[in-house]
Scaffold this motif. Structure first.
Motif, mmCIF file in Angstrom:
data_model
loop_
_atom_site.group_PDB
_atom_site.id
_atom_site.type_symbol
_atom_site.label_atom_id
_atom_site.label_comp_id
_atom_site.label_asym_id
_atom_site.label_seq_id
_atom_site.Cartn_x
_atom_site.Cartn_y
_atom_site.Cartn_z
ATOM 1 N N ILE A 163 6.070 -6.686 1.336
ATOM 2 C CA ILE A 163 6.164 -6.322 2.756
ATOM 3 C C ILE A 163 7.412 -5.470 2.996
ATOM 4 O O ILE A 163 7.362 -4.435 3.672
ATOM 5 N N ARG A 164 8.521 -5.911 2.412
ATOM 6 C CA ARG A 164 9.773 -5.169 2.600
ATOM 7 C C ARG A 164 9.668 -3.770 1.985
ATOM 8 O O ARG A 164 10.075 -2.773 2.593
ATOM 9 N N ASP A 165 9.120 -3.675 0.781
ATOM 10 C CA ASP A 165 9.007 -2.384 0.102
ATOM 11 C C ASP A 165 8.127 -1.428 0.891
ATOM 12 O O ASP A 165 8.468 -0.251 1.082
ATOM 13 N N ILE A 166 6.975 -1.909 1.348
ATOM 14 C CA ILE A 166 6.058 -1.038 2.084
ATOM 15 C C ILE A 166 6.647 -0.655 3.436
ATOM 16 O O ILE A 166 6.552 0.507 3.865
ATOM 17 N N THR A 167 7.274 -1.618 4.123
ATOM 18 C CA THR A 167 7.879 -1.316 5.413
ATOM 19 C C THR A 167 8.951 -0.244 5.270
ATOM 20 O O THR A 167 8.955 0.762 5.992
ATOM 21 N N ASP A 168 9.861 -0.446 4.316
ATOM 22 C CA ASP A 168 10.914 0.547 4.097
ATOM 23 C C ASP A 168 10.317 1.889 3.662
ATOM 24 O O ASP A 168 10.771 2.953 4.097
ATOM 25 N N GLY A 169 9.298 1.815 2.799
ATOM 26 C CA GLY A 169 8.679 3.038 2.304
ATOM 27 C C GLY A 169 8.016 3.843 3.402
ATOM 28 O O GLY A 169 8.127 5.079 3.444
ATOM 29 N N VAL A 170 7.315 3.177 4.297
ATOM 30 C CA VAL A 170 6.629 3.874 5.391
ATOM 31 C C VAL A 170 7.651 4.480 6.353
ATOM 32 O O VAL A 170 7.498 5.622 6.802
ATOM 33 N N VAL A 171 8.707 3.723 6.673
ATOM 34 C CA VAL A 171 9.747 4.237 7.569
ATOM 35 C C VAL A 171 10.393 5.485 6.970
ATOM 36 O O VAL A 171 10.531 6.525 7.632
ATOM 37 N N GLU A 172 10.783 5.397 5.700
ATOM 38 C CA GLU A 172 11.443 6.530 5.049
ATOM 39 C C GLU A 172 10.502 7.721 4.934
ATOM 40 O O GLU A 172 10.915 8.877 5.126
ATOM 41 N N LEU A 173 9.233 7.454 4.642
ATOM 42 C CA LEU A 173 8.279 8.550 4.491
ATOM 43 C C LEU A 173 8.050 9.261 5.819
ATOM 44 O O LEU A 173 8.048 10.497 5.877
#
Length: 236
Positions: free
Chosen positions: A85-95
């Motif tokens: 969840i943390r990886d995807i959340t951070d990844g989507v925000v950064e993307l």
């Protein structure tokens, strides 16, 4: 013909929108039922510390991402799911922020992951005009969708499709109902479309989205009715 990177990206984004909320449901294991014969092991200091760490993780997730973790007060969370969840959340925000910066549009406002993904999907037409950016967005959304699927324990259904691949002439066409797409699973297949990821990524397979099934049927010898039926589930 639509850009293949964009078509593929739209499928990965749709998969993330559909499955990301399921991660929260998987975050805490189910409690034992009255019929369970399992006898819990004695608690140890190490186990107590692990529970405390897991509960802090649950609280942090709830505070940072607005996730209500079911039963987190009494049941330990699954750390590999919280990491996902943390990886995807951070990844989507950064993307999304990187895309907005590259396209010269204002920094996006804060929002839940599914809403951010829908906003990215709405920008795919503009992203398509920049091949390097389009490839980056495709690769990142694919990575996150695959990690989400692994955390959920999903095994994507695959259905054999008759006919031969128009690019490599092998009987390697397969339907993937979850993505509503047809892929050539031959690792050696390489198409002649410059934007296709099969040229630069060994794990990528040429893909036909639903909008291209009629052309695929005409070129491969399969029938569109067969493709429609394959999307209902496997019948190998």
């Amino acid at each position: 013909m639509p850009d293949l990177s964009t078509s593929d990206t739209a499928l990965w984004i749709a998969s993330l929108i559909r499955h990301f909320p399921d991660l929260c449901e998987e975050l805490a294991p189910g409690r034992a039922t009255p019929f369970s014969s399992h006898v819990p092991a004695p608690r140890t200091p190490r186990a107590d510390e692990l529970v405390r760490v897991e509960r802090r993780e649950a609280l942090l997730l709830q505070q940072e991402h607005g996730l209500a973790v079911p039963g987190h007060g009494s049941a330990p969370v699954r750390l590999h799911v919280s990491d996902t969840i943390r990886d995807i959340t951070d990844g989507v925000v950064e993307l999304e922020e990187a895309v907005c910066a590259r396209l010269g549009i204002p920094r996006p406002r804060r929002a839940p992951v599914p809403e951010r993904l829908r906003r990215l999907a709405g920008l795919l037409g503009e992203i398509e005009a920049q091949p390097v950016l389009a490839r980056h967005v495709r690769d990142e959304t694919r990575r996150m969708a695959r990690r989400c699927a692994r955390a959920l324990g999903d095994s994507e259904q695959v259905v054999r499709v008759s006919g031969r691949c128009p690019w490599c002439d092998s009987v390697s066409l397969r339907a993937f109902p979850d993505r509503r797409a047809v892929l050539c699973v031959n690792p050696a297949c390489r198409c002649t479309v410059p934007d296709c990821g099969c040229h630069d990524d060994p794990a990528y397979r040429h893909l036909w989205p639903e909008t291209e099934w009629a052309a695929l049927a005409a070129e491969s010898g399969c029938r569109t009715e067969e493709l429609d039926a394959a999307m209902e589930g496997p019948h190998l």
